[in-house]
Design an enzyme around this catalytic site. Structure first.
Site, PDB file in Angstrom:
ATOM      1  N   SER A  91       6.013 -18.445   0.610  1.00 26.66           N
ATOM      2  CA  SER A  91       6.220 -17.197   1.315  1.00 26.66           C
ATOM      3  C   SER A  91       7.396 -17.263   2.277  1.00 26.66           C
ATOM      4  CB  SER A  91       4.915 -16.841   2.020  1.00 26.66           C
ATOM      5  OG  SER A  91       4.956 -15.598   2.609  1.00 26.66           O
ATOM      6  N   ASP A 119      20.956 -20.207  -1.233  1.00 24.52           N
ATOM      7  CA  ASP A 119      21.813 -19.220  -1.902  1.00 24.52           C
ATOM      8  C   ASP A 119      23.123 -18.983  -1.169  1.00 24.52           C
ATOM      9  OD1 ASP A 119      19.774 -19.056  -3.685  1.00 24.52           O
ATOM     10  OD2 ASP A 119      19.422 -16.903  -3.481  1.00 24.52           O
ATOM     11  N   LYS A 143       5.788 -17.712  -4.077  1.00 23.49           N
ATOM     12  CA  LYS A 143       5.189 -16.449  -3.628  1.00 23.49           C
ATOM     13  C   LYS A 143       6.295 -15.515  -3.161  1.00 23.49           C
ATOM     14  CE  LYS A 143       1.974 -14.327  -0.361  1.00 23.49           C
ATOM     15  NZ  LYS A 143       2.922 -13.354   0.196  1.00 23.49           N
TER      16      LYS A 143
END
Length: 522
Positions: free
Chosen positions: A297, A308, A322
């Site tokens: 999460s 990223d 999740k």
């Protein structure tokens, strides 16, 4: 291993998974119920009919709870109903404090036993010590009864400034004492520790993302910078998530102005993007993020933003997976529903939500079983990724969606293959209970001992591993520890350090020769 032990790692993993499913990623606006529809009226009429006409007496509240749970079970694994008894404690954990006496305790031989009072807390101020048995809270008897945990908490918690009279038996002096404790606000830390690993490398461990997490993180980050840190390690292992905005705020301290942190998309296609600001205080130093199969999460949001944007290196094993966002609706009886309202995506555009079938949450939580069977906990090339879910980082590196964050540097489990259950026993409360019981037999043996002398004593100690093996056997777990003696001894020593000297001393021991930190420091 015996057959019953074969399934132990799966059971332990399932328990962790369930905690992640219940904990989830939280983003809580208030919400009011809309006008009744025919379907809602049908449910209400049925409950009224049962109340009025059913042949036996029945608790209609339990019927409602079952109905709500059944409805949510047919949506997704993270849409859940939380009954009042669980919601109050969950809210305290996420708030980051509660009003009470400030002790860590557990039921030892049917008696509430103090593992240790929180340093500087009300119980310690009143004279409560590790090993004390709490017999009465005011006139309420706490021993010899099978009281549920929430009942015990209620006996010890109360209004700020109120007092409770504790009747205590102190084993070390074989005396019964009466102590009056004034309840205070007791913090529940979400940042376990921050410290320097060497002259240039700082370390911060976050156990969840609660209301106070960003403030605790910022305090640690500032302190480490003042000590000369130019490389930061953020440890998110076993962190099941929490408030999305706290993970975003931490990412903002590390990313440069206007770099995308995360975006969410609801069923109507509405996209909300969150960008970093120009106010970060650690935008140029090196960053490493440690994750494992229980990092979920909000942990994955932070790790995904770092990966990223090519801001740092992700170290460890594939995270939980999740990628669903919940909103909470509270009911007047103290219960609540957490409903999935959107999906979140990392800056490259990938969803890291692992696949699920609606109405089959049990199969979803048993995804860990596949990780054992595939061997991915020991080898990165065993991690299955979907070629169709390729995405590119800011600098063009390939990353994958569809099932967690895959680390840049893979680090296998430290226990020997085939003995995975031990890894999760070592990270459970079992070691803490074992160590407490050992201390309880002869606490005076450590009295007045400084930390370095303690480390030398434990290094020369040879009997605790055999005792721990016997302890596990008595609990029905016949696990041979011979192949993992070094690791087991480290965890036992660390737990002794925690109970005798405090949390920071625990991490001084547990982080030494840690496999993931070795990969970072290499």
């Amino acid at each position: 291993m015996k057959s019953k032990e074969k399934y132990l790692p799966l059971l332990l993993f399932s328990c962790v998974a369930l905690g992640i499913i219940i904990g989830g990623m939280l983003n809580f606006p208030t919400r009011t119920l809309s006008k009744k529809s025919a379907s809602k009226a049908k449910i209400e009429r049925l409950i009224d009919f049962i109340n009025d006409e059913y042949v036996d007496n029945i608790n209609s509240d339990s019927i409602v709870d079952l109905t709500v749970s059944s409805i949510l079970a047919n949506l997704d694994p993270h849409s859940v109903y939380i009954p009042p008894s669980e919601q109050s404690s969950e809210a305290e954990i996420m708030k980051g404090d509660f009003v009470g006496i400030g002790v860590n305790f557990y039921m030892y031989n049917d008696t509430v036993t103090v593992v240790n009072p929180l340093k500087g807390g009300p119980a310690e101020k009143a004279g409560v010590q590790a090993g004390d048995r709490i017999l009465y809270a005011d006139k309420s008897k706490l021993f010899g009864r099978k009281l549920p945990t929430d009942s015990l908490y209620n006996k010890l918690k109360g209004e700020e400034g109120s007092t409770v009279t504790l009747t205590i038996f102190r084993k070390s002096s074989n005396k019964k004492l009466t102590l009056t404790v004034e309840r205070e606000v007791v913090p529940i830390k979400s940042v376990d520790t921050y410290l320097m690993l060497n002259k240039k490398t700082g370390y911060i461990r976050i156990n969840r993302f609660a209301e106070n997490t960003y403030d605790e993180f910022y305090t640690g980050l500032e302190a480490l910078k003042k000590q000369g840190m130019n490389t930061l390690v953020i440890d998110l292992r076993d962190n099941g998530g929490g408030y999305l905005e706290k993970a975003v705020a931490i990412a903002d301290e590390l990313l440069k102005d206007k770099e995308l942190i995360v975006f969410t998309k609801n069923r109507k296609g509405k996209i909300d993007k969150t960008y970093a600001t120009n106010e970060g205080i650690f935008e140029t130093g090196r960053v490493f993020v440690l994750i494992d199969e229980n990092s979920a999460s909000a942990s994955e949001i932070l790790a995904g933003a770092i990966q990223d944007n090519d801001r740092g290196t992700i170290v460890g094993r594939r995270s939980f997976g999740k990628g669903l966002v919940q909103r909470e609706m509270d009911f007047e009886d103290g219960s609540a529903v957490r409903l999935t309202t959107s999906r979140y995506y990392t800056p490259s555009g990938r969803s890291i939500q692992k696949p699920y079938t609606k109405g089959e949450s049990e199969a979803y939580s048993h995804d860990f079983e596949k990780r054992f069977e595939s061997g991915e906990l020991y080898a990165k090339d065993k991690i299955k990724v979907a070629d169709s879910l390729k995405f590119k980082t800011k600098k063009g590196r390939i990353v994958y969606g569809g099932g967690g964050i895959v680390p840049d540097i893979f680090v296998p489990l430290e226990v020997k293959k085939g003995e995975e259950s031990l890894a999760y026993i070592l990270n459970s409360g079992v070691v803490g209970h074992f160590v407490f019981e050992q201390l309880d037999k002869n606490r005076k043996a450590f009295q007045g001992m400084d930390f370095n002398t303690f480390l030398t004593k434990m290094q020369n100690e040879t009997g605790y591993i055999q005792k721990f093996e016997s302890y596990l056997k008595d609990a029905g777990l016949e696990i041979k520890l011979e192949n993992n003696r070094v690791l087991v001894k480290k965890y036992i020593t660390a737990e002794f350090a925690r109970q005798l000297y405090g949390e920071n001393n625990y991490y001084q021991v547990i982080l030494k020769d840690d496999a993931m930190l070795k990969a970072v420091l290499k």
